[in-house]
Design an enzyme around this catalytic site. Structure first.
Site, PDB file in Angstrom:
ATOM      1  CB  CYS A 405      61.607  -5.465  89.672  1.00 28.57           C
ATOM      2  SG  CYS A 405      60.854  -6.702  88.529  1.00 28.57           S
ATOM      3  CG  HIS A 541      64.087  -8.684  92.617  1.00 31.66           C
ATOM      4  ND1 HIS A 541      62.912  -7.792  93.215  1.00 31.66           N
ATOM      5  CD2 HIS A 541      63.515  -8.956  91.243  1.00 31.66           C
ATOM      6  CE1 HIS A 541      62.158  -7.749  92.116  1.00 31.66           C
ATOM      7  NE2 HIS A 541      62.231  -8.512  91.321  1.00 31.66           N
ATOM      8  CD  GLU A 543      64.694  -6.884  96.169  1.00 29.73           C
ATOM      9  OE1 GLU A 543      65.657  -6.266  95.485  1.00 29.73           O
ATOM     10  OE2 GLU A 543      63.606  -6.995  95.872  1.00 29.73           O
TER      11      GLU A 543
END
Ligand SMILES: *[C@@H]1O[C@H](CO)[C@@H](O)[C@H](O)[C@H]1NC(C)=O
Ligand SMILES: *[C@@H]1O[C@H](CO)[C@@H](O)[C@H](O)[C@H]1NC(C)=O
Length: 597
Positions: A405, A541, A543
């Site tokens: 990001c 994102h 993750e």
């Protein structure tokens, strides 16, 4: 549907979330379908507008819901996909009741906490628990409900009352309660008084614990278990000791050893031979085997891998919890112990050398010895020049790098400035009158409203054809032409600058290619350097979709590159990559419209 409520006493922050998700995981190993609901007794309607330093990370779901980071815990442990309705806040419930009152649904009656608010809570739980959460698309069998805060707080009172009524609504056989409590160790002695008081409070509110999970620094003594059992009026088999373990992945096995599964089978009247199909049972056993293997492999691991995280909220490490988890999952796969060094990005800036020389030199020392560098997302200007410096260091010294990001955007700004000669390159987000904006506001997003004006949720990224020849990140994604990750951003790479940036070549690191774009090809979502061991930036994102048994590919790439295992892992991924999202949530708009009758 069986409901298991996990509440907490004494103090918060003692691992209620981990115990709740571990319980869910254990039930999953029996072949049951498990979903979960988190109740947050605060007034905020959503977590999106809360500062990360206040409350930890904001977790984004496939549907774009911005939720508490605990839902992330459930998604990771249970390998499920939750929706924005899976978290309930006081604000959300009150809003629903007030809206109903305005519409006149209560027919002019006096609207009260009991029964109107408590009924709304129970209806919500019943409705949401039935939503399918995994790839089977079927209704779950068990719902784990985590009640945030501690029982006895003013905030949680309406929820406690709602749950008290709920046990009668669904029937005793379908409702169980785990109360998580603390047994402090003082002068070497395990103290049971706080737990006794907590259970008394709980009973006073009409809830009966079926199981007491006693958190303690050391394994519970038998005498202490017996004492708890006697004073809290439960059987000794209903007291589980949850002592500190090396890693939270051990908690499910710790609970299993103490007979939790057997207990719930009896307590909830589960007939596994009747209710669980053979393939689901098989899947459960497979899950159990893989989980055990994971934890024992983790115990055996001795080699270390060092990663430096350059971020902005490093003072509150909770704000990067998913990033840390994703790095952990990747390290587990690579059989390395993760050693994470935190660097506050503003400490890398020249100004810090005079203001905070000690921090400055320490930050640089970490950066210089880094085997891998990660720059995660964030908002606002502070510290971004430091991130740009870190990206430059990684690019020029050929250190594995992954930017997420904002981290992706600063890497592009760095390349534009130092390779393309765009000396004034910057981001509109960070500098209102930036002369050469490489990062711009997304046109369709309103500038004036902060809440709920972002590009949110699961979005596709299409890889360019030529990337198949060389891209490391693409091969980590199993060479899939389209990948799906969750997004949360307001700014994007300026499409007008893309050609200039892509066509400039650096003699050391090669070119920065935007190999992954959105379905219309106008939004830059993945960039990679052509001549670098591993230099990847992603707008999304990833993750948020990492799982212990299925690490997120870009994180795996970073850790593997830092450990010198990248080729091996790319080979492995090309054979076994599975997207963590159910098929039903990965439908391109073009496909969706062509499927319609
Ligand atoms: C924790 O790790 C250490 C060293 O890695 C090991 O000796 C110990 O047995 C582990 N403890 C538990 C509870 O697994
Ligand atoms: C996790 O969920 C995804 C999507 O729902 C599924 O494809 C995958 O097989 C699951 N993984 C495991 C280990 O169950």
């Amino acid at each position: 549907m069986k409901y298991i409520v996990v509440s907490g006493g004494v103090i918060s922050g003692i691992g209620k979330g981990v115990i709740a998700s571990s319980t869910g995981l254990l039930l999953k190993t029996l072949g049951l379908r498990v979903t979960s609901i988190k109740i947050d007794p605060y007034m905020n309607i959503d977590a999106g507008t809360m500062a990360p330093t206040e409350h930890g990370e904001v977790f984004v779901l496939n549907d774009g819901g911005e939720v508490d980071l605990d839902l992330g815990n459930y998604e990771r442990y249970l390998n499920v996909t939750l929706s924005r309705d899976n978290n309930i806040t006081t604000g959300k419930i009150y809003r629903e009741v007030i809206e109903k009152e305005r519409r006149g649904d209560y027919l002019g009656k006096t609207v009260q906490i009991v029964p109107h608010l408590t009924n709304a809570i129970q209806d919500w739980i019943e409705r949401v628990s039935l939503l399918p959460v995994d790839e089977t698309g079927e209704t779950p069998d068990v719902c784990i409900i985590e009640l945030g805060g501690t029982v006895g707080d003013i905030e949680s009172a309406p929820f406690v009352e709602a749950l008290r009524q709920f046990q009668f609504r669904v029937g005793q056989d379908n409702f169980a309660l785990i109360h998580v409590s603390l047994v402090p160790v003082i002068g070497g002695e395990q103290k049971t008084k706080p737990t006794q008081a907590a259970i008394r409070d709980l009973r006073g509110l009409g809830l009966v614990p079926d199981m007491i999970a006693a958190r303690c620094a050391t394994p519970l003594d038998h005498a202490v278990i017996n004492k708890l059992s006697m004073f809290c009026h439960v059987g000794p088999n209903q007291v589980l000791g949850v002592h500190d373990v090396n890693s939270t992945y051990h908690v499910p096995l710790l609970l299993e050893q103490q007979g939790m599964v057997k207990f719930f089978e009896r307590r909830l009247n589960l007939d596994l031979s009747r209710d669980v199909s053979a393939p689901m049972k098989e899947k459960g056993l497979e899950l159990r085997r893989r989980w055990k293997e994971l934890t024992s492999a983790q115990e055996r691991t001795v080699d270390r891998v060092e990663i430096v995280l350059v971020g902005k909220y490093t003072s509150l490490q909770d704000s990067y919890i998913s990033v840390v988890k994703a790095l952990e999952h990747a390290s587990l796969r690579c059989q390395r112990k993760l050693v994470l060094k935190w660097v506050e990005s503003s400490d890398l800036e020249p100004q810090a050398e005079t203001d905070r020389p000690v921090e400055y030199h320490q930050a640089w020392q970490h950066l210089c010895s880094a085997k891998g560098i990660i720059v995660p997302g964030g908002f606002g200007k502070r510290g971004t020049e430091g991130m740009i410096t870190a990206a430059r260091w990684a690019r020029e010294k050929k250190i594995p790098f992954f930017g997420i990001c904002l981290g992706f955007q600063v890497a592009v700004v760095e390349f534009a400035r130092n390779v393309c000669g765009m000396f004034d390159a910057g981001s509109e987000e960070l500098d209102d009158d930036c002369k050469d904006p490489v990062v711009v506001y997304m046109p369709e997003i309103s500038r004036t409203h902060l809440g709920g004006t972002m590009r949110l949720g699961l979005r596709p990224t299409l890889f360019s054809d030529e990337s198949k020849e060389w891209s490391k990140i693409r091969s980590l994604y199993g060479n899939e032409p389209t990948i799906w990750e969750r997004h949360r951003h307001r700014y994007e790479i300026n499409p007008e600058k893309v050609t200039t940036i892509e066509n400039t070549r650096d003699s050391v690191s090669g070119s920065l290619k935007f190999i992954g774009r959105n379905e219309k090809g106008e939004r830059m979502q993945v960039a990679e350097l052509t001549d670098h061991p591993y230099f990847v930036g992603m707008q999304a994102h990833p993750e948020l979709a990492s799982r212990p048994l299925n690490p997120s590919p870009p994180f795996l790439g970073l850790v593997a590159a830092a450990a010198g295992l990248l080729d091996e892992q790319m080979e492995l991924q090309s054979k076994q990559y599975t997207p963590p999202h159910p098929k039903s949530s990965m439908i391109l708009e073009s496909e969706a419209s062509s499927k319609e009758p």
